[in-house]
Design a protein around this motif. Sequence first.
Motif, mmCIF file in Angstrom:
data_model
loop_
_atom_site.group_PDB
_atom_site.id
_atom_site.type_symbol
_atom_site.label_atom_id
_atom_site.label_comp_id
_atom_site.label_asym_id
_atom_site.label_seq_id
_atom_site.Cartn_x
_atom_site.Cartn_y
_atom_site.Cartn_z
ATOM 1 N N PRO A 116 0.846 -1.203 0.000
ATOM 2 C CA PRO A 116 0.000 0.000 0.000
ATOM 3 C C PRO A 116 0.878 1.247 0.000
ATOM 4 O O PRO A 116 2.045 1.217 0.400
ATOM 5 C CB PRO A 116 -0.796 -0.124 1.309
ATOM 6 C CG PRO A 116 -0.679 -1.554 1.717
ATOM 7 C CD PRO A 116 0.644 -2.023 1.208
ATOM 8 N N SER A 117 0.311 2.380 -0.409
ATOM 9 C CA SER A 117 1.075 3.622 -0.432
ATOM 10 C C SER A 117 1.388 4.089 0.988
ATOM 11 O O SER A 117 0.684 3.761 1.947
ATOM 12 C CB SER A 117 0.295 4.712 -1.169
ATOM 13 O OG SER A 117 -0.798 5.150 -0.384
ATOM 14 N N LEU A 118 2.459 4.869 1.102
ATOM 15 C CA LEU A 118 2.829 5.414 2.414
ATOM 16 C C LEU A 118 1.728 6.322 2.959
ATOM 17 O O LEU A 118 1.498 6.367 4.171
ATOM 18 C CB LEU A 118 4.146 6.180 2.304
ATOM 19 C CG LEU A 118 5.413 5.341 2.081
ATOM 20 C CD1 LEU A 118 6.628 6.252 1.958
ATOM 21 C CD2 LEU A 118 5.615 4.350 3.228
ATOM 22 N N ASP A 119 1.053 7.071 2.068
ATOM 23 C CA ASP A 119 -0.020 7.950 2.532
ATOM 24 C C ASP A 119 -1.136 7.157 3.213
ATOM 25 O O ASP A 119 -1.658 7.570 4.256
ATOM 26 C CB ASP A 119 -0.602 8.734 1.345
ATOM 27 C CG ASP A 119 0.301 9.861 0.899
ATOM 28 O OD1 ASP A 119 1.197 10.246 1.678
ATOM 29 O OD2 ASP A 119 0.125 10.357 -0.217
ATOM 30 N N VAL A 120 -1.490 6.024 2.622
ATOM 31 C CA VAL A 120 -2.561 5.210 3.203
ATOM 32 C C VAL A 120 -2.121 4.623 4.539
ATOM 33 O O VAL A 120 -2.892 4.600 5.512
ATOM 34 C CB VAL A 120 -2.972 4.096 2.222
ATOM 35 C CG1 VAL A 120 -3.911 3.100 2.894
ATOM 36 C CG2 VAL A 120 -3.646 4.701 0.992
ATOM 37 N N LEU A 121 -0.884 4.150 4.603
ATOM 38 C CA LEU A 121 -0.385 3.590 5.861
ATOM 39 C C LEU A 121 -0.295 4.665 6.941
ATOM 40 O O LEU A 121 -0.565 4.401 8.121
ATOM 41 C CB LEU A 121 0.976 2.939 5.635
ATOM 42 C CG LEU A 121 0.963 1.701 4.717
ATOM 43 C CD1 LEU A 121 2.389 1.210 4.477
ATOM 44 C CD2 LEU A 121 0.111 0.587 5.316
ATOM 45 N N LYS A 122 0.092 5.890 6.529
ATOM 46 C CA LYS A 122 0.137 6.988 7.490
ATOM 47 C C LYS A 122 -1.262 7.297 8.008
ATOM 48 O O LYS A 122 -1.460 7.558 9.199
ATOM 49 C CB LYS A 122 0.739 8.229 6.831
ATOM 50 C CG LYS A 122 0.817 9.434 7.763
ATOM 51 C CD LYS A 122 1.687 9.117 8.958
ATOM 52 C CE LYS A 122 1.696 10.258 9.950
ATOM 53 N NZ LYS A 122 2.439 9.906 11.177
ATOM 54 N N THR A 123 -2.254 7.275 7.113
ATOM 55 C CA THR A 123 -3.640 7.502 7.537
ATOM 56 C C THR A 123 -4.062 6.457 8.566
ATOM 57 O O THR A 123 -4.718 6.774 9.565
ATOM 58 C CB THR A 123 -4.579 7.452 6.322
ATOM 59 O OG1 THR A 123 -4.241 8.526 5.431
ATOM 60 C CG2 THR A 123 -6.035 7.581 6.738
ATOM 61 N N PHE A 124 -3.671 5.204 8.335
ATOM 62 C CA PHE A 124 -3.997 4.141 9.291
ATOM 63 C C PHE A 124 -3.422 4.459 10.675
ATOM 64 O O PHE A 124 -4.110 4.310 11.695
ATOM 65 C CB PHE A 124 -3.438 2.799 8.792
ATOM 66 C CG PHE A 124 -3.384 1.733 9.848
ATOM 67 C CD1 PHE A 124 -4.544 1.177 10.368
ATOM 68 C CD2 PHE A 124 -2.157 1.289 10.340
ATOM 69 C CE1 PHE A 124 -4.490 0.204 11.357
ATOM 70 C CE2 PHE A 124 -2.086 0.316 11.320
ATOM 71 C CZ PHE A 124 -3.266 -0.225 11.836
ATOM 72 N N LEU B 184 -7.681 0.107 2.242
ATOM 73 C CA LEU B 184 -6.584 -0.655 2.844
ATOM 74 C C LEU B 184 -7.084 -1.995 3.367
ATOM 75 O O LEU B 184 -6.418 -3.028 3.192
ATOM 76 C CB LEU B 184 -5.947 0.168 3.969
ATOM 77 C CG LEU B 184 -4.764 -0.471 4.704
ATOM 78 C CD1 LEU B 184 -3.635 -0.828 3.740
ATOM 79 C CD2 LEU B 184 -4.255 0.456 5.815
ATOM 80 N N GLU B 185 -8.240 -2.005 3.993
ATOM 81 C CA GLU B 185 -8.796 -3.255 4.493
ATOM 82 C C GLU B 185 -9.107 -4.215 3.339
ATOM 83 O O GLU B 185 -8.858 -5.427 3.443
ATOM 84 C CB GLU B 185 -10.054 -2.970 5.316
ATOM 85 C CG GLU B 185 -9.767 -2.286 6.656
ATOM 86 C CD GLU B 185 -11.023 -1.937 7.421
ATOM 87 O OE1 GLU B 185 -10.977 -1.940 8.671
ATOM 88 O OE2 GLU B 185 -12.064 -1.636 6.787
ATOM 89 N N ALA B 186 -9.618 -3.657 2.243
ATOM 90 C CA ALA B 186 -9.895 -4.504 1.083
ATOM 91 C C ALA B 186 -8.599 -5.073 0.502
ATOM 92 O O ALA B 186 -8.543 -6.238 0.093
ATOM 93 C CB ALA B 186 -10.650 -3.694 0.023
ATOM 94 N N HIS B 187 -7.558 -4.266 0.476
ATOM 95 C CA HIS B 187 -6.262 -4.706 -0.053
ATOM 96 C C HIS B 187 -5.664 -5.819 0.818
ATOM 97 O O HIS B 187 -5.132 -6.808 0.309
ATOM 98 C CB HIS B 187 -5.309 -3.513 -0.117
ATOM 99 C CG HIS B 187 -3.924 -3.866 -0.576
ATOM 100 N ND1 HIS B 187 -3.577 -3.934 -1.908
ATOM 101 C CD2 HIS B 187 -2.800 -4.188 0.127
ATOM 102 C CE1 HIS B 187 -2.290 -4.280 -2.004
ATOM 103 N NE2 HIS B 187 -1.804 -4.428 -0.788
ATOM 104 N N GLN C 212 -5.827 -8.090 14.371
ATOM 105 C CA GLN C 212 -4.910 -8.035 13.236
ATOM 106 C C GLN C 212 -4.415 -6.611 13.003
ATOM 107 O O GLN C 212 -3.250 -6.392 12.659
ATOM 108 C CB GLN C 212 -5.610 -8.572 11.983
ATOM 109 C CG GLN C 212 -5.819 -10.079 12.011
ATOM 110 C CD GLN C 212 -6.775 -10.527 10.919
ATOM 111 O OE1 GLN C 212 -7.922 -10.083 10.869
ATOM 112 N NE2 GLN C 212 -6.306 -11.408 10.042
ATOM 113 N N GLY C 213 -5.286 -5.631 13.200
ATOM 114 C CA GLY C 213 -4.868 -4.243 13.053
ATOM 115 C C GLY C 213 -3.814 -3.851 14.069
ATOM 116 O O GLY C 213 -2.846 -3.153 13.751
ATOM 117 N N ALA C 214 -3.983 -4.334 15.307
ATOM 118 C CA ALA C 214 -3.026 -3.998 16.368
ATOM 119 C C ALA C 214 -1.629 -4.532 16.062
ATOM 120 O O ALA C 214 -0.619 -3.929 16.466
ATOM 121 C CB ALA C 214 -3.528 -4.554 17.700
ATOM 122 N N LEU C 215 -1.561 -5.652 15.344
ATOM 123 C CA LEU C 215 -0.251 -6.222 15.015
ATOM 124 C C LEU C 215 0.540 -5.349 14.049
ATOM 125 O O LEU C 215 1.767 -5.458 13.967
ATOM 126 C CB LEU C 215 -0.429 -7.617 14.405
ATOM 127 C CG LEU C 215 -0.949 -8.707 15.346
ATOM 128 C CD1 LEU C 215 -1.209 -9.993 14.569
ATOM 129 C CD2 LEU C 215 0.057 -8.963 16.467
#
Length: 310
Positions: free
Chosen positions: A5-13, A43-46, A64-67
Motif C-alpha cells: 500500500p502507499s505510504l499515505d494510506v499507511l500513514k492515515t492508518f 486498505l482493508e480490502a487490499h 490483526q490491526g493492532a499487530l
Amino acid sequence: MKPLPSLDVLKTFLVVDQKLNFTRAADTLNVTQGAVSRQIDGLEAHLGYALFARQARGLALTQQGALLVAPLQQAFAQIGEALAKGAAQSGTLRVKCPTCAMRWVLPRVICLQNERPEIVVEVTASVSHGVDFSGEQFDAAIVFGTPSLKGVSTHHLFDEVLTPVCAPELWKARRGKMPTPGDLAGKTLLHPTRDRRDWLRWLNAYGYEGLPSTKAQHFDTLDLAISSAMQGLGVTIGDLSLIEEDLGARRVIAPFSLCVPSGAAYYLVYPERPAPSPALQHFAQWIEGEARHTRTHLAAYTKPIHQPIN
C-alpha cells in the motif's frame, strides 16, 4: 506477492489508530472525513481483513490491526531518519511555518540568509498549526498552540497576545478620551476565524458582551485579516507579536490599551534524533534571539494586560 500500500494510506492508518475517530483523524491530516474512511476501507480490502471495529462510540483496533501498529511506526521512524540525514547533507534547512506566522518569520529568515549565505533556509507555509515529523519531511517547524510531541526539542518563542488593530486613517481618536468597544459600532469587524472566538475573547475581557457591530468579514487565516486591515477595510483582532514591524512602521495601529493573552503560543520544534546539524542549531539560537527581541520591544504595548480567558 501483493504490491505494498502507499505510504499515505499507511500513514492515515496510524493517525486513525491514534485518534480512533475518522473525523478527528481527518482534522489532523487536513482532509475530509470521507477521504479518511475511503482510505481505510481500501486498505482493508487490499489486506483482506478488518483493521478497525466500528462501534457506537468510535473505533477499536482489531487484533490483526493492532499487530501492524508497532512495525509501521518503526518503519516510518526509520524512513524519517534516513530522509533527515539526507537533508542535513544537502545543506538546506526545511522549515514548516503556519501562514499566520509568515509575516514574522519570513523577513527574519531573509535577514539571516543575507548575514549567513551558507545557511539556506527553505520556509514552507501551511494552514496547519502543527507538524508530524514522521510523515512530513521538515527539519524544523514553527507551531502554534500547545505542542505535546514526543522525541522533539521544543523552544518557546512568544505568546499570542490579542488586541484590535486597524489602519491609522480608519481610527479617529476622541481627544482626551480613552477608546471603548462602543467606538467599534458601525465599523467592519474582520474575523481571523469563522467562529469569531478571538474578538469575543477580547471583548469578554473588556467586560463587553456580544459584538459592537453587525458589519463583518470572515477569513481563514490571521494573515489575510491583517492584510485587509492594512488596506483600511476594517478592524481586525491581531496578535501583537506577529505585527511588531507593522506597528513600528504605522501600517497599523493598536487603539486600545487592553491586550489579552489567549493562552496559546508559538514554538520552534525539531526532532531530537538525529542530532540537529550545526546549521539547525544556529538557526534555533538565532530565532530564539529574534523572539526575545520581539517580546522586549512589545512590552510597552502589553500594559495593562489580562490573564488568559478560558
